[in-house]
Write a protein that holds these residues in place. Sequence first.
Motif, PDB file in Angstrom:
ATOM      1  N   LEU A  25       0.954  -1.362   0.164  1.00 27.38           N
ATOM      2  CA  LEU A  25      -0.011   0.068  -0.155  1.00 27.38           C
ATOM      3  C   LEU A  25       0.903   1.107   0.079  1.00 27.38           C
ATOM      4  O   LEU A  25       1.475   1.504   1.184  1.00 27.38           O
ATOM      5  N   LYS A  26       0.823   1.807  -1.018  1.00 29.45           N
ATOM      6  CA  LYS A  26       1.801   3.194  -1.255  1.00 29.45           C
ATOM      7  C   LYS A  26       0.958   4.379  -1.187  1.00 29.45           C
ATOM      8  O   LYS A  26      -0.502   4.620  -1.756  1.00 29.45           O
ATOM      9  N   ILE A  27       1.461   5.433  -0.747  1.00 31.95           N
ATOM     10  CA  ILE A  27       0.758   6.744  -0.707  1.00 31.95           C
ATOM     11  C   ILE A  27       1.391   7.573  -1.972  1.00 31.95           C
ATOM     12  O   ILE A  27       2.578   7.653  -2.290  1.00 31.95           O
ATOM     13  N   ALA A  28       0.401   8.260  -2.686  1.00 33.58           N
ATOM     14  CA  ALA A  28       0.931   8.943  -4.157  1.00 33.58           C
ATOM     15  C   ALA A  28       1.590  10.377  -3.682  1.00 33.58           C
ATOM     16  O   ALA A  28       1.945  10.534  -2.778  1.00 33.58           O
ATOM     17  N   ALA A  29       2.080  10.692  -4.876  1.00 31.48           N
ATOM     18  CA  ALA A  29       2.887  11.847  -4.564  1.00 31.48           C
ATOM     19  C   ALA A  29       2.453  12.943  -4.055  1.00 31.48           C
ATOM     20  O   ALA A  29       3.471  13.857  -3.377  1.00 31.48           O
ATOM     21  N   ASP A  30       1.175  13.284  -3.726  1.00 31.24           N
ATOM     22  CA  ASP A  30       0.619  14.419  -3.104  1.00 31.24           C
ATOM     23  C   ASP A  30       0.686  14.248  -1.629  1.00 31.24           C
ATOM     24  O   ASP A  30       0.405  15.273  -0.801  1.00 31.24           O
ATOM     25  N   GLY A  31       1.096  13.079  -1.233  1.00 28.58           N
ATOM     26  CA  GLY A  31       1.360  12.669   0.354  1.00 28.58           C
ATOM     27  C   GLY A  31      -0.081  12.472   0.992  1.00 28.58           C
ATOM     28  O   GLY A  31       0.045  12.579   2.087  1.00 28.58           O
ATOM     29  N   ARG A  32      -1.115  12.396   0.212  1.00 28.39           N
ATOM     30  CA  ARG A  32      -2.478  12.548   0.861  1.00 28.39           C
ATOM     31  C   ARG A  32      -3.483  11.494   0.596  1.00 28.39           C
ATOM     32  O   ARG A  32      -4.390  11.121   1.304  1.00 28.39           O
ATOM     33  N   THR A  33      -3.211  10.806  -0.718  1.00 27.97           N
ATOM     34  CA  THR A  33      -3.962   9.838  -1.337  1.00 27.97           C
ATOM     35  C   THR A  33      -3.429   8.545  -1.480  1.00 27.97           C
ATOM     36  O   THR A  33      -2.080   8.559  -2.106  1.00 27.97           O
ATOM     37  N   PRO A  34      -3.745   7.309  -1.298  1.00 29.53           N
ATOM     38  CA  PRO A  34      -3.078   5.893  -1.501  1.00 29.53           C
ATOM     39  C   PRO A  34      -3.216   5.891  -2.899  1.00 29.53           C
ATOM     40  O   PRO A  34      -4.338   6.310  -3.850  1.00 29.53           O
ATOM     41  N   GLU A  35      -2.442   5.189  -3.487  1.00 28.70           N
ATOM     42  CA  GLU A  35      -2.152   4.677  -4.910  1.00 28.70           C
ATOM     43  C   GLU A  35      -3.066   3.301  -5.115  1.00 28.70           C
ATOM     44  O   GLU A  35      -2.658   2.304  -4.278  1.00 28.70           O
ATOM     45  N   VAL A  36      -4.195   3.448  -5.634  1.00 25.14           N
ATOM     46  CA  VAL A  36      -5.262   2.663  -5.596  1.00 25.14           C
ATOM     47  C   VAL A  36      -5.935   1.712  -6.815  1.00 25.14           C
ATOM     48  O   VAL A  36      -6.793   1.314  -7.057  1.00 25.14           O
ATOM     49  N   ALA A  37      -4.960   1.933  -7.647  1.00 26.70           N
ATOM     50  CA  ALA A  37      -5.533   1.570  -9.237  1.00 26.70           C
ATOM     51  C   ALA A  37      -6.076   0.014  -9.267  1.00 26.70           C
ATOM     52  O   ALA A  37      -6.903  -0.223  -9.967  1.00 26.70           O
ATOM     53  N   ALA A  38      -5.303  -0.778  -8.241  1.00 25.38           N
ATOM     54  CA  ALA A  38      -5.706  -2.325  -8.455  1.00 25.38           C
ATOM     55  C   ALA A  38      -6.554  -2.519  -7.180  1.00 25.38           C
ATOM     56  O   ALA A  38      -7.093  -3.654  -7.340  1.00 25.38           O
ATOM     57  N   ILE A  39      -6.949  -1.591  -6.541  1.00 21.74           N
ATOM     58  CA  ILE A  39      -8.142  -2.197  -5.273  1.00 21.74           C
ATOM     59  C   ILE A  39      -9.223  -1.670  -6.006  1.00 21.74           C
ATOM     60  O   ILE A  39      -9.747  -0.515  -6.458  1.00 21.74           O
ATOM     61  N   PRO A  40     -10.069  -2.597  -5.771  1.00 26.14           N
ATOM     62  CA  PRO A  40     -11.805  -2.521  -6.243  1.00 26.14           C
ATOM     63  C   PRO A  40     -12.330  -1.655  -5.348  1.00 26.14           C
ATOM     64  O   PRO A  40     -12.039  -1.228  -4.077  1.00 26.14           O
ATOM     65  N   ARG A  41     -13.690  -0.788  -5.731  1.00 33.47           N
ATOM     66  CA  ARG A  41     -14.619  -0.020  -4.993  1.00 33.47           C
ATOM     67  C   ARG A  41     -15.624  -0.673  -5.055  1.00 33.47           C
ATOM     68  O   ARG A  41     -16.312  -1.266  -5.612  1.00 33.47           O
ATOM     69  N   LEU A  42     -16.549  -0.151  -3.747  1.00 31.84           N
ATOM     70  CA  LEU A  42     -17.704  -0.823  -3.547  1.00 31.84           C
ATOM     71  C   LEU A  42     -18.488   0.096  -2.531  1.00 31.84           C
ATOM     72  O   LEU A  42     -18.011   1.003  -1.914  1.00 31.84           O
ATOM     73  N   ILE A  43     -19.641  -0.351  -2.413  1.00 30.58           N
ATOM     74  CA  ILE A  43     -20.451   0.765  -1.388  1.00 30.58           C
ATOM     75  C   ILE A  43     -20.092   0.203  -0.173  1.00 30.58           C
ATOM     76  O   ILE A  43     -19.434  -0.815   0.299  1.00 30.58           O
TER      77      ILE A  43
END
Length: 262
Positions: A25-43
């Motif tokens: 689990l990595k944090i993006a360059a902005d330092g505030r949001t995780p890099e989540v391209a491979a993580i599914p989203r759901l309700i």
Amino acid sequence: MRIVVCVKEVLDPAAVNNYALAGNLKIAADGRTPEVAAIPRLINGYDEQAMEAALRIRDQGVACTITAVTIGTDRKDLLKHCAALGADEIVAIDPGTAELDGQVVANILAAYVKSIGGADLVLCGRQASDDDQGVVPLLLAEKLGLPAATLARAVEVSGNSVTVTRATADGDEVVRGQLPAVVTVSNELGTPRFPTAKAKMAARKMSPVELAPAALGLTAQELQPAVVMLRQYVPKVQGNCKFLTGSAADIARELMERIRAA
């Protein structure tokens, strides 16, 4: 009666935990949001149980219109899931460039509820699984000037009153109040239902009502966050494991010595 259910799309908590445990689990360059391209989203799970609470009220024989509302225009799958579950209306509100904190989200949702002439019952999940704050429902109740009941494991409507069974640390607590009201629903409500294949097919044809904050009469000040996230990071977890060898008696003896020393 009109029931409004507030729903949110979140990252799959199980997938996030697995990524974190694996150190991926990595944090993006902005330092505030995780890099989540491979993580599914759901309700959000609690919001799905809020939908279930609304459907159970309908099952009780209460004539009602159920509206599912979310913030974000890229949430069509989320809203279609709500439609498949049984929502009569689905609404997506585009926040534009607004930075969302609890205050801004509550302002947007309150403005929407007011724009439709109010709601008899507003149902929310007790909290979101991504930030675990649980402040939006109470802020929403305050902005609408409505009473709030939290941590519901059961919600029943009779005439102009609502009865809520609350799951507390000291046991169940039953409260009753007049409608309109805001109620937050907890996981103690039970397992939510699954939509049928027929309902999923019908939901595909349903398009959400799309709104913008300007159409809801929100001012620039109401879209300014009161709390701004400065930084988010994944804490480093270090483990130190020592294997004990020898006979069962030797291992037990050494283990007890280490426990006493600690």
